[in-house]
Design a protein around this motif. Structure first.
Motif, PDB file in Angstrom:
ATOM      1  N   ALA A 192      60.002  53.615  83.284  1.00 49.35           N
ATOM      2  CA  ALA A 192      60.554  52.258  83.373  1.00 49.35           C
ATOM      3  C   ALA A 192      60.969  51.758  81.994  1.00 49.35           C
ATOM      4  CB  ALA A 192      59.524  51.311  83.990  1.00 49.35           C
ATOM      5  N   MET A 195      64.269  53.303  80.987  1.00 53.21           N
ATOM      6  CA  MET A 195      65.388  52.674  81.698  1.00 53.21           C
ATOM      7  C   MET A 195      65.729  51.321  81.103  1.00 53.21           C
ATOM      8  SD  MET A 195      64.260  53.617  85.470  1.00 53.21           S
ATOM      9  CE  MET A 195      64.427  51.925  85.940  1.00 53.21           C
ATOM     10  N   LEU A 196      64.675  50.565  80.819  1.00 51.90           N
ATOM     11  CA  LEU A 196      64.890  49.240  80.249  1.00 51.90           C
ATOM     12  C   LEU A 196      65.602  49.376  78.903  1.00 51.90           C
ATOM     13  CD1 LEU A 196      64.399  46.262  80.605  1.00 51.90           C
ATOM     14  CD2 LEU A 196      62.181  46.509  79.530  1.00 51.90           C
ATOM     15  N   ALA A 268      55.653  47.619  87.012  1.00 52.48           N
ATOM     16  CA  ALA A 268      56.680  46.588  87.052  1.00 52.48           C
ATOM     17  C   ALA A 268      57.703  46.891  85.961  1.00 52.48           C
ATOM     18  CB  ALA A 268      56.059  45.224  86.811  1.00 52.48           C
ATOM     19  N   PRO A 269      58.999  46.764  86.290  1.00 50.72           N
ATOM     20  CA  PRO A 269      60.016  47.091  85.300  1.00 50.72           C
ATOM     21  C   PRO A 269      59.966  46.194  84.068  1.00 50.72           C
ATOM     22  CG  PRO A 269      60.960  46.945  87.492  1.00 50.72           C
ATOM     23  CD  PRO A 269      59.560  46.445  87.578  1.00 50.72           C
ATOM     24  N   LEU A 270      59.341  45.070  84.139  1.00 54.05           N
ATOM     25  CA  LEU A 270      59.286  44.226  82.934  1.00 54.05           C
ATOM     26  C   LEU A 270      57.847  43.884  82.643  1.00 54.05           C
ATOM     27  CD1 LEU A 270      61.265  42.830  80.930  1.00 54.05           C
ATOM     28  CD2 LEU A 270      60.719  40.737  82.128  1.00 54.05           C
TER      29      LEU A 270
END
Lengths: 270, 304
Positions: A192, A195-196, A268-270
């Motif tokens: 993740a 990707m971010l 969680a992506p963030l």
């Protein structure tokens, strides 16, 4: 059923309106990228004309290629460094300069980009570095590794430390315990984080504008200079392609992380 | 336990590379900004007169220190353009953050009240637009807000207005753009605290006879304050220095500080003034930045 009843009409309205507000503009942009008419406001039927236009626009293609290279390399370096930083910070023990370290990692998350961009440029000028691919990559790495560190750190924080300790009690040295126990557990967060970092780099206009040199514009820099002149259907097509690319990366990565951690909850992506 | 002591070392070892990287590419550059903000503007490449050169030794350093000039800072204070730009940046940031809180809170509240399985979906739905490019999202709004764009077409067909409204190059367009771009940053921390809240507390207040607005105001809202703080800082700080959104959506007659910095740097090629502007901006943001760091650290290092 009681759970559902907690939702009031007001809640439902807020959610619906909120999501519509978030998605409609992007949806409209995508739809109009397939518009045959040159006038953005007149619907002239479906067409791929603007995609053709983009693929024949050498300068745009070059900028897109530059952006992709920068995004992949900076995201990869940032993931390495950010993960190391997260590991260092999530171990409770003190080391010299720890406060400074965490401060340096959290500040760029909110620091206005004009400041980060300007300061990095002045450094590169002072070092007499040739500006282009590498300077932008370094700048993006500096920004995005902080995001990676936060994502990975929050995953590490929710991890059961006794697993690693058990591995060490059974004779693993700390490095091996980390590699064979902790690393697989935080892999989804690392993915993740990558990707971010990738999307943030692909997206960045301000820092890239400061740190790039003549002749090596990134895609956002090109788009920005076109957008300043007004709306062009070709830009809609490019934007749609970027959205598709990012969506693709998200889907692939979330599938990958689902496969690798079927038991743990996904990060969680963030 | 000897294994504990070995255990302690890899952390230090892991920290070295990112530590050196951040010092080199985050901390050291500020020294250059400070140095150049104290230099004289010059028509040269690079366009400033270096005040001192550390390689030349301490003797020159002494004379150089005498030559440091605070002219650039004096200019920032005396020139109305900059004073206005700072005031405007702060007003825009306060207004936009207030709007974000007003719009983001009901959405986060709605999310927190969804059944658990839907909450994950809603969170992904809020995050996904954040993954699409900032610039693209602003561009999407230019499409909608332009003279013959969708919004004016709708307003005209509904006979709400008799002729197209000018949206672009106005403050309303800018606020729409800011709210749109920063909304996920406001919703996520709010949602995180609201979702953790014990529903029994609200129910108890209701059972004891409090009307819904009072339950919200006396129970829900005070308990969500940590989330409010995080969301507000997460939006306020970057908005003060925002460049892209005001540049593309607002008019050019009153600039925010990010824009003046950009203008000084790219158009006027006045690096010392741009650096001085950056330093002042940093000083203005120091208090909220430190506050944000403390919040962030507490949240990450003590576990959620």
């Amino acid at each position: 059923m009681r759970k559902l009843s907690r939702l009031s009409r007001f809640n439902i309205a807020a959610l619906t309106l909120g999501l519509a507000f978030l998605y409609l503009p992007i949806l409209i942009l995508v739809i109009y990228s397939f518009n045959a008419s040159r006038l953005v406001t007149v619907w002239g039927g479906w067409s791929l004309r603007w995609y053709h236009e983009f693929f024949n626009d050498r300068a745009m293609i070059e900028a897109a290629w530059m952006s992709l290279r920068v995004a992949v390399s900076s995201a990869t370096i940032a993931t390495l460094l950010g993960t190391l930083a997260a590991v260092a910070l999530s171990r409770g023990e003190r080391f010299r300069g720890r406060t400074l370290f965490s401060g340096m990692l959290y500040a760029p998350l909110v620091m206005p980009e004009v400041i980060t961009g300007l300061s990095l440029l002045l450094l590169f000028v002072a070092l007499n570095a040739e500006r282009g691919f590498w300077t932008v990559t370094i700048a993006h790495t500096t920004l995005t590794m902080c995001f990676v560190a936060v994502v990975v750190q929050s995953r590490l924080g929710s991890l059961d430390r006794s697993l690693e300790e058990a591995a060490m009690d059974l004779g693993c040295d700390p490095v091996r315990a980390f590699l064979s126990v902790t690393l697989p557990l935080i892999a989804p967060a690392i993915v993740a984080g990558w990707m971010l970092a990738f999307t943030l780099s692909l997206d960045d206009l301000v820092i890239a504008s400061f740190t790039t040199g003549p002749g090596s514009a990134t895609l956002p820099i090109r788009i920005y200079s076109e957008v300043r002149l007004g709306v062009k259907p070709e830009i809609n097509a490019i934007c749609t392609l970027v959205i598709a690319l990012i969506a693709g990366v998200i889907v692939i990565a979330s599938l990958a992380s689902k496969l690798s951690s079927s038991q743990g909850e996904s990060a969680a992506p963030l | 336990m000897s294994s504990r002591r070995i255990f302690a070392r890899p952390a230090r070892f892991a920290a070295i590379t990112p530590y050196v990287w951040m010092v080199l590419f985050f901390l050291v550059p500020f020294a250059f900004v400070l140095k150049i903000s104290l230099s004289q503007t010059a028509i040269a490449q690079p366009p400033y007169d270096p005040v001192f050169d550390l390689t030349a030794g301490w003797e020159t350093l002494k004379t150089a220190l005498a030559a440091l000039s605070i002219d650039n800072f004096r200019l920032l204070i005396s020139d109305d353009i900059y004073v206005f730009a700072y005031v405007r940046s702060l007003t825009v940031a306060v207004t936009a953050t207030a709007l974000l809180l007003l719009i983001g809170y009901p959405i986060a509240y709605g999310m927190a009240r969804l059944p658990k399985s839907w909450q994950a979906v809603a969170m992904v739905l809020v995050i996904v637009p954040f993954w699409t490019s900032f610039l693209i999202r602003i561009y999407a709004w230019i499409n909608i807000l332009q003279h013959d764009g969708l919004l004016n077409q709708i307003l005209l067909t509904l006979h709400l207005v008799s002729q197209p409204v000018v949206w672009l190059s106005t403050d309303s367009a800018m606020y729409i753009g800011i709210v749109y771009s920063y909304l996920p940053f406001m919703i996520l921390p709010l949602y995180a605290t609201l979702a953790k809240m014990e529903p029994a507390l609200e129910e108890a207040a209701g059972d004891l006879g409090a009307p819904p607005w009072q339950v919200f105001w006396l129970v829900t809202f005070p308990l969500s304050l940590p989330g409010v703080g995080a969301g507000v800082l997460l939006c306020f700080i970057p908005i003060v220095g925002e460049f892209v959104i005001p540049d593309l959506l607002a008019g050019s007659n009153s600039l925010m500080i990010g824009q003046t910095l950009w203008l000084e740097f790219f158009t006027n090629k006045d690096w010392p003034v741009a650096s001085a502007a950056a330093i002042v901006l940093l000083v203005v943001l120091l208090a909220p930045l430190l506050l944000y760091e403390r919040l962030q650290k507490r949240q990450l290092e003590q576990g959620r």
